[in-house]
Design a protein around this motif. Sequence first.
Motif, PDB file in Angstrom:
ATOM      1  N   GLY A 157      -0.361  -9.811  -1.630  1.00 30.67           N
ATOM      2  CA  GLY A 157      -0.771  -8.283  -1.063  1.00 30.67           C
ATOM      3  C   GLY A 157       0.267  -7.525  -0.772  1.00 30.67           C
ATOM      4  O   GLY A 157       0.013  -6.615  -0.322  1.00 30.67           O
TER       5      GLY A 157
ATOM      6  N   GLY B  34       0.772  -1.092  -0.117  1.00 32.17           N
ATOM      7  CA  GLY B  34       0.074   0.193   0.131  1.00 32.17           C
ATOM      8  C   GLY B  34       0.864   1.159   0.062  1.00 32.17           C
ATOM      9  O   GLY B  34       0.433   2.183   0.058  1.00 32.17           O
TER      10      GLY B  34
ATOM     11  N   LEU C  92      -5.461   5.665  -3.256  1.00 32.25           N
ATOM     12  CA  LEU C  92      -4.369   4.839  -2.412  1.00 32.25           C
ATOM     13  C   LEU C  92      -4.107   3.583  -2.890  1.00 32.25           C
ATOM     14  O   LEU C  92      -4.851   2.804  -3.028  1.00 32.25           O
ATOM     15  N   PRO C  93      -2.827   3.332  -2.851  1.00 29.50           N
ATOM     16  CA  PRO C  93      -2.408   1.893  -3.125  1.00 29.50           C
ATOM     17  C   PRO C  93      -3.134   0.849  -2.282  1.00 29.50           C
ATOM     18  O   PRO C  93      -2.947   1.067  -0.943  1.00 29.50           O
ATOM     19  N   LEU C  94      -3.494  -0.202  -2.653  1.00 33.39           N
ATOM     20  CA  LEU C  94      -4.207  -1.066  -2.033  1.00 33.39           C
ATOM     21  C   LEU C  94      -3.166  -2.579  -1.796  1.00 33.39           C
ATOM     22  O   LEU C  94      -3.444  -3.503  -0.982  1.00 33.39           O
TER      23      LEU C  94
ATOM     24  N   PRO D 191      -6.484  -0.335  -7.266  1.00 29.05           N
ATOM     25  CA  PRO D 191      -7.588   0.059  -8.257  1.00 29.05           C
ATOM     26  C   PRO D 191      -7.987   1.506  -7.621  1.00 29.05           C
ATOM     27  O   PRO D 191      -7.817   1.894  -6.248  1.00 29.05           O
ATOM     28  N   PRO D 192      -8.517   2.260  -8.448  1.00 29.26           N
ATOM     29  CA  PRO D 192      -8.752   3.518  -7.818  1.00 29.26           C
ATOM     30  C   PRO D 192     -10.186   3.503  -6.873  1.00 29.26           C
ATOM     31  O   PRO D 192     -10.957   2.563  -7.150  1.00 29.26           O
ATOM     32  N   ALA D 193     -10.135   4.295  -5.678  1.00 27.89           N
ATOM     33  CA  ALA D 193     -11.182   3.837  -5.018  1.00 27.89           C
ATOM     34  C   ALA D 193     -12.491   4.667  -5.585  1.00 27.89           C
ATOM     35  O   ALA D 193     -12.359   5.594  -6.274  1.00 27.89           O
ATOM     36  N   GLY D 194     -13.598   4.076  -4.896  1.00 26.86           N
ATOM     37  CA  GLY D 194     -14.923   4.694  -5.236  1.00 26.86           C
ATOM     38  C   GLY D 194     -15.442   4.425  -6.466  1.00 26.86           C
ATOM     39  O   GLY D 194     -16.623   4.818  -6.845  1.00 26.86           O
TER      40      GLY D 194
ATOM     41  N   PHE E 222      -2.591  -5.491  -4.220  1.00 26.04           N
ATOM     42  CA  PHE E 222      -2.630  -6.969  -4.571  1.00 26.04           C
ATOM     43  C   PHE E 222      -2.708  -7.166  -5.906  1.00 26.04           C
ATOM     44  O   PHE E 222      -3.632  -7.452  -6.773  1.00 26.04           O
ATOM     45  N   VAL E 223      -1.161  -6.944  -6.505  1.00 23.92           N
ATOM     46  CA  VAL E 223      -0.887  -7.229  -7.707  1.00 23.92           C
ATOM     47  C   VAL E 223       0.082  -8.297  -7.877  1.00 23.92           C
ATOM     48  O   VAL E 223       0.268  -8.805  -9.037  1.00 23.92           O
TER      49      VAL E 223
END
Lengths: 234, 495
Positions: free
Chosen positions: A225, A187, A213-215, A231-234, A217-218
């Motif tokens: 993780g 993240g 925000l980096p999450l 992914p873009p939020a929202g 999981f790629v």
Amino acid sequence: MAEPSSRLPVVLFGLLLALCLTLALAFAVEPAASGDGTGADGSAEAVSASGATHPEFPSMDHGGSGPRRHGPVLGLAWAFGVLQLALVVGCLALGVRRDRVRARLAAGGLVLALIVTMMVVSYGGYLDDPDAAFLALPVPTAWFLYGFWPAQFLVVGLYVLLFDREIVTRRDLDRFREILARHGQSGGSAPHPGDPPGMDAVRRRGRPAPRSLPLGFVGGPTDCGRGSAPPPAG
Amino acid sequence: MDDSRSLVVLAFVAAYLAMCVGVGVWALRRTNSTRDFFMAGRDLGVMVTGLAVFSSVMSGFGFVGGPGLVYRMGLSSAWMTVVSPLAFCSVYYLLAKRLRMVAELRDTISLPDAVAARYRSELARLLTAVAILLGVVGYLGTQILAMATVLRDILNNVSFIPEVSLLTCMAVACAVLVFYCVTGGILASVYTDLVQGAIMIVAAVFVFAAALAAVEGGLGGIVTTLVADDPEAISPWGTLGMIGSLSWLVVFTLGGAGQPHVITKLMMNRRIEDARRSLPVSAVGYAICSLLWLSIGLAMRALVIQGGHPELANPDEAAPQFLQLHAGPVLAGIVFAGLFAAIMSTADSFLNLGAAAVVHDIPRALSGRSLANELFWARAATVGLAVGSALFVLYSRQDLVALLGAFGWGTFAAALVPAVAIGFNWKRATAAAANVAIASSLVVNLGIELFGIVLPWGINGGFVALLLSMTLFFGISLASPSPALDPDIDEVMDL
């Protein structure tokens, strides 16, 4: 601190095998506890090991004759209960690394096992004299509700009392901080030097999360993780 | 119920539902990412975590099914609830430290994420997600149906409200649940859990007092009546008997550490050290709620035997009928709100877990990456799961619903206790052992339910599944060479 003694998992495996054996024995003796029996008044009565429909109120079950169904298996049932308790306490011990906590856990487990033993022993007497009571409850039920129930809080108390010294020590937290610093955190929010564990949440609280925000999981199958693009939020 | 009484109950339930909507609106502004949506930003405090853990465990089953079981079997089912302190100990001793550390280290947003990190296995992630999803679909459907049924009964008791159908009530219940789960994700869920837990505790204390007062002679009167009718019912083993009731011991203690809706809460707390104070909050809160479970069941059994209450058509009516006829209107209102709280606090957790499985875990396990725009899809999946579960429970064969509904506690216990609760505390545990344990638990539980197998002594099917999965897990791991772990996981497991 190193992996706990390799004996504990072996002991737990042994307990599981003993439970399997107890279960097999219980299956084998079940027919002896069911079938037609003779009631106290000499009349024929059907006995079921796991209870039957109440003769007067069909929405309830009726236990039937306690001596008839439990008499032959009191020892087996006691072993069944105590082995399970040993398994539970043994598994709890797997969660702690220090021998001092394990010893106290074992003592707590022993207290619980003794109470279960008293429940079984006093149940033997209850079958003969069901009117004997302690604080309004039948004696074995009193052991259960006034003894076994609160006694479990000994294990809760151990956790609370020994937490800082033995379960999650300052040293553990320092070591975890080092691990976080060395291996990083996904993240893109690598821990700040000197942050205690958990600071990721504290940092985020102070400001709204960026929409990108980096999450994290790629990665490949073993990445799980770490180091990721968001992914873009929202 | 007379009209004024019904109105009081309706007012309490309406206020409760409005509170849920309010929390959803509040949490909407704080949910900006999937990490917030599924993990509450890993920012939960002591009381929130402690109460959320216990209120997730206490579902509608505890408020309706539990008293019904005590009414039917005497104290047999006390082995599900009286052992709860050990259950919470299993959760905290085994998972509050290392699972939380792994969650922060890898920034995981779901339990299958953590399992995949621990075992370096996408198959383990997939099996964990599938086990969770199977449980979610059946369990969620039955919870929504229970909510709708209770709401319909409440509304139809008010004379000036026209007859309301089950479908309408299901739509209303679903809408409230979905609203706060979609807008606020797990954050809304845990903060409603906080209120729900508090309501349940208050309700349980007052119901306990009312139950003792309902039978002449109080506890002594109840015991005397039950002993005279059937001494076994009030013995510690109840009518089910020693071996049957004892088979619930390990399922409901150690099994607590396998409930995904409970243990994911421990991945969300702000500080690892908070676990020290959350455990007593969870254990004491649940113990107080257990009083409701036991007291209503025993009081109703005694009342029916004494002739003070007509016999129930169905044991599950024990709690609703007690509230209608033996509790004051305000208490009934609090308890009905508590019942909604119990149902919703479990349903919202399952909804969140199911959404994570659908949009995050299963795609990652199958394709190696998550969906783009994950937060949007998480919200869409939450709606889809709630609506899908409601339709499923309405229109599918009822035996199928019951079958999946039974995919509850016992299946999660058998599937996840070895792989998660033990696996995160034992480096020697292998991915193969975890996968076999999860798969065997699904097969055994499904087989027992599908073929209607009745075990001797009334032994719980979940017990057999748990015993088998744990034995296989330990046996396979001990017989295998030590697995290689990722360095960071390896170090965390040494702490």
